[in-house]
Design a protein around this motif. Sequence first.
Motif, PDB file in Angstrom:
ATOM      1  N   ARG A   1       0.827  -1.208   0.000  1.00  0.00           N
ATOM      2  CA  ARG A   1       0.000   0.000   0.000  1.00  0.00           C
ATOM      3  C   ARG A   1       0.864   1.263   0.000  1.00  0.00           C
ATOM      4  N   VAL A   2       1.947   1.235   0.761  1.00  0.00           N
ATOM      5  CA  VAL A   2       2.833   2.406   0.801  1.00  0.00           C
ATOM      6  C   VAL A   2       3.404   2.678  -0.582  1.00  0.00           C
ATOM      7  N   LYS A   3       3.845   1.634  -1.270  1.00  0.00           N
ATOM      8  CA  LYS A   3       4.416   1.805  -2.607  1.00  0.00           C
ATOM      9  C   LYS A   3       3.374   2.322  -3.596  1.00  0.00           C
ATOM     10  N   LEU A   4       2.159   1.796  -3.510  1.00  0.00           N
ATOM     11  CA  LEU A   4       1.118   2.227  -4.435  1.00  0.00           C
ATOM     12  C   LEU A   4       0.680   3.663  -4.161  1.00  0.00           C
ATOM     13  N   ILE A   5       0.587   4.015  -2.900  1.00  0.00           N
ATOM     14  CA  ILE A   5       0.212   5.395  -2.553  1.00  0.00           C
ATOM     15  C   ILE A   5       1.296   6.358  -3.024  1.00  0.00           C
ATOM     16  N   ARG A   6       2.562   5.941  -2.918  1.00  0.00           N
ATOM     17  CA  ARG A   6       3.661   6.758  -3.424  1.00  0.00           C
ATOM     18  C   ARG A   6       3.529   6.951  -4.942  1.00  0.00           C
ATOM     19  N   ALA A   7       3.224   5.872  -5.657  1.00  0.00           N
ATOM     20  CA  ALA A   7       3.072   5.967  -7.111  1.00  0.00           C
ATOM     21  C   ALA A   7       1.918   6.884  -7.481  1.00  0.00           C
ATOM     22  N   ALA A   8       0.793   6.752  -6.780  1.00  0.00           N
ATOM     23  CA  ALA A   8      -0.359   7.606  -7.055  1.00  0.00           C
ATOM     24  C   ALA A   8      -0.040   9.068  -6.766  1.00  0.00           C
ATOM     25  N   ALA A   9       0.692   9.319  -5.680  1.00  0.00           N
ATOM     26  CA  ALA A   9       1.043  10.691  -5.318  1.00  0.00           C
ATOM     27  C   ALA A   9       1.935  11.329  -6.379  1.00  0.00           C
ATOM     28  N   LEU A  10       2.869  10.544  -6.908  1.00  0.00           N
ATOM     29  CA  LEU A  10       3.753  11.075  -7.949  1.00  0.00           C
ATOM     30  C   LEU A  10       2.957  11.436  -9.197  1.00  0.00           C
TER      31      LEU A  10
ATOM     32  N   LEU B   1      -5.254  -6.798 -11.594  1.00  0.00           N
ATOM     33  CA  LEU B   1      -6.020  -6.326 -12.758  1.00  0.00           C
ATOM     34  C   LEU B   1      -6.089  -4.806 -12.787  1.00  0.00           C
ATOM     35  N   SER B   2      -6.297  -4.210 -11.629  1.00  0.00           N
ATOM     36  CA  SER B   2      -6.359  -2.745 -11.574  1.00  0.00           C
ATOM     37  C   SER B   2      -5.015  -2.123 -11.950  1.00  0.00           C
ATOM     38  N   LEU B   3      -3.929  -2.716 -11.463  1.00  0.00           N
ATOM     39  CA  LEU B   3      -2.611  -2.160 -11.757  1.00  0.00           C
ATOM     40  C   LEU B   3      -2.210  -2.391 -13.211  1.00  0.00           C
ATOM     41  N   GLU B   4      -2.701  -3.478 -13.795  1.00  0.00           N
ATOM     42  CA  GLU B   4      -2.398  -3.736 -15.206  1.00  0.00           C
ATOM     43  C   GLU B   4      -2.937  -2.614 -16.085  1.00  0.00           C
ATOM     44  N   GLU B   5      -4.022  -1.990 -15.668  1.00  0.00           N
ATOM     45  CA  GLU B   5      -4.600  -0.894 -16.454  1.00  0.00           C
ATOM     46  C   GLU B   5      -3.639   0.282 -16.565  1.00  0.00           C
ATOM     47  N   THR B   6      -2.795   0.457 -15.560  1.00  0.00           N
ATOM     48  CA  THR B   6      -1.880   1.603 -15.582  1.00  0.00           C
ATOM     49  C   THR B   6      -0.778   1.433 -16.620  1.00  0.00           C
ATOM     50  N   ARG B   7      -0.624   0.209 -17.165  1.00  0.00           N
ATOM     51  CA  ARG B   7       0.398  -0.021 -18.184  1.00  0.00           C
ATOM     52  C   ARG B   7      -0.028   0.527 -19.544  1.00  0.00           C
ATOM     53  N   LEU B   8      -1.290   0.854 -19.657  1.00  0.00           N
ATOM     54  CA  LEU B   8      -1.777   1.443 -20.908  1.00  0.00           C
ATOM     55  C   LEU B   8      -1.432   2.919 -20.892  1.00  0.00           C
ATOM     56  N   MET B   9      -0.287   3.237 -21.468  1.00  0.00           N
ATOM     57  CA  MET B   9       0.264   4.582 -21.329  1.00  0.00           C
ATOM     58  C   MET B   9      -0.570   5.662 -22.017  1.00  0.00           C
ATOM     59  N   ASP B  10      -1.481   5.240 -22.906  1.00  0.00           N
ATOM     60  CA  ASP B  10      -2.291   6.252 -23.573  1.00  0.00           C
ATOM     61  C   ASP B  10      -3.491   6.674 -22.721  1.00  0.00           C
ATOM     62  N   LEU B  11      -3.660   6.033 -21.560  1.00  0.00           N
ATOM     63  CA  LEU B  11      -4.740   6.432 -20.674  1.00  0.00           C
ATOM     64  C   LEU B  11      -4.396   7.755 -20.003  1.00  0.00           C
TER      65      LEU B  11
ATOM     66  N   ARG C   1      -5.612   3.547  -7.084  1.00  0.00           N
ATOM     67  CA  ARG C   1      -6.420   3.657  -5.857  1.00  0.00           C
ATOM     68  C   ARG C   1      -7.363   2.460  -5.719  1.00  0.00           C
ATOM     69  N   ASN C   2      -7.878   1.954  -6.832  1.00  0.00           N
ATOM     70  CA  ASN C   2      -8.703   0.744  -6.775  1.00  0.00           C
ATOM     71  C   ASN C   2      -7.893  -0.439  -6.241  1.00  0.00           C
ATOM     72  N   ALA C   3      -6.642  -0.539  -6.694  1.00  0.00           N
ATOM     73  CA  ALA C   3      -5.779  -1.617  -6.213  1.00  0.00           C
ATOM     74  C   ALA C   3      -5.543  -1.486  -4.713  1.00  0.00           C
ATOM     75  N   VAL C   4      -5.336  -0.265  -4.250  1.00  0.00           N
ATOM     76  CA  VAL C   4      -5.138  -0.031  -2.814  1.00  0.00           C
ATOM     77  C   VAL C   4      -6.375  -0.472  -2.027  1.00  0.00           C
ATOM     78  N   MET C   5      -7.546  -0.207  -2.558  1.00  0.00           N
ATOM     79  CA  MET C   5      -8.786  -0.602  -1.876  1.00  0.00           C
ATOM     80  C   MET C   5      -8.920  -2.119  -1.817  1.00  0.00           C
ATOM     81  N   HIS C   6      -8.544  -2.804  -2.908  1.00  0.00           N
ATOM     82  CA  HIS C   6      -8.601  -4.268  -2.891  1.00  0.00           C
ATOM     83  C   HIS C   6      -7.661  -4.835  -1.833  1.00  0.00           C
ATOM     84  N   LEU C   7      -6.494  -4.256  -1.695  1.00  0.00           N
ATOM     85  CA  LEU C   7      -5.550  -4.715  -0.667  1.00  0.00           C
ATOM     86  C   LEU C   7      -6.071  -4.395   0.730  1.00  0.00           C
ATOM     87  N   ALA C   8      -6.740  -3.257   0.861  1.00  0.00           N
ATOM     88  CA  ALA C   8      -7.307  -2.889   2.164  1.00  0.00           C
ATOM     89  C   ALA C   8      -8.380  -3.880   2.599  1.00  0.00           C
ATOM     90  N   ASP C   9      -9.069  -4.496   1.627  1.00  0.00           N
ATOM     91  CA  ASP C   9     -10.070  -5.510   1.964  1.00  0.00           C
ATOM     92  C   ASP C   9      -9.443  -6.691   2.698  1.00  0.00           C
TER      93      ASP C   9
END
Length: 425
Positions: free
Chosen positions: A158-167, A375-385, A395-403
């Motif tokens: 979660r810390v790593k993902l929150i860092r990525a989202a913040a950047l 699956l949520s993180l795989e979406e971020t690999r689509l650089m044209d998004l 953030r969806n991935a973070v929520m799944h981990l929080a579950d």
Amino acid sequence: MEETIFALATARGKAGLAVIRISGPNAVPVLSALGGKVPAPRSSRLCVLRDGTRGVLDHALVLYFAEGASFTDEDVVELHLHGSIAIVQAVIAAILDTGLARMAGPGEFTRRALMNERLDLTQVQGLSDMIDAETEVQRRHALRVFGGEMSEQVAEWRVKLIRAAALLEATIDFAEEDTPEDVEPEVRALLENVIGDLRRASKGFGAARTLRDGFEVALIGAPNAGKSSLLNRLTGSDAAIVSKVAGTTRDIIEVRMNIDGMLILILDTAGLRHTEDEVESIGVTRARARAKDADLRIFLHEEEVPEPPFDLLTEEDLIVRTKVDVRGGSGISNVTGEGIEELVEKIGAVAERRVDAASLFSRERDRASLENAVLSLEETRLMDLPVEVQVASIRNAVMHLADIIGAFDVEFVLDDIFRSFCIGK
């Protein structure tokens, strides 16, 4: 949560000691109503407990844990009684007569620890597994989860993902300004690292579940190949009926045993053959289905040249000749014990290789959360998004981990977990 609960925390029946645990705002008043005096927090006192008529119930050792420093985070009183069935029943009746507390339900003490944030959901699951542990390997695995190792792993992700989202969000907030550096390389590295970890954890789910529930070994072969005799020999029991009459075993017989600290479930199955007997035919069908789902299959045969059911076997399965005390050659004898020790070692080696790959995640809901996070993180690999969409996916991935640790709504899983708990836990 506003009610005071109590329960017998030790096994029912005659014993040297019985412990009744009381938790909630009326824990101390209940003790007072029984004529006892509360000791200092985290200490004990010998008290004479009395019922409503002032009759003596027992001479008990009383322990007190103050609110904020107990398992449930509430006031907790423990009554250490003499382990008489009559004494326990009398004390329980006297507590109910006070009207200050009610009997607890299964797992209700642990539920309060969860709700009061003394434990998270993974630790509750670890505690459940500790209660159910039958072998040393199960105990060690459950202790790792209860000790917070699983929670720490999720927190690290979660810390790593929150860092990525913040950047990424920084590039949105300062889109019209010059940012000091390109954040994309760090974001990609963070995401790839977490995705790799999640996939490895998910891949080890099956092994973890096998470790928790038991490693299944199916004994298969033609009728009279020695399956039932081997089951009895391995487990030192008469669980299976041994007969020269073909078709004696029609249903699956399961016996548990411990090999090198691992729980092994030995399955005796119906003899594999074509039969006109309707009941035996059902047994053969069940045997094939269960053998296919087992973790390991041992094909037993008497013939010098066997005809294994290759549609059921894998490379790791074992093909073993039986009755070598009569027929000679290499293999096993259920009569003399020849080859049995070596066979047990082979079973243990296969089971050990499988459980070595076990992750800390052994619940189906945890596996689903891990896979949904990937699956949520795989979406971020689509650089044209758009960056906003990438941030939302993280953030969806973070929520799944929080579950997994119960940071969100967990009521839907609590009943399933606590169903296996003791009343006083």
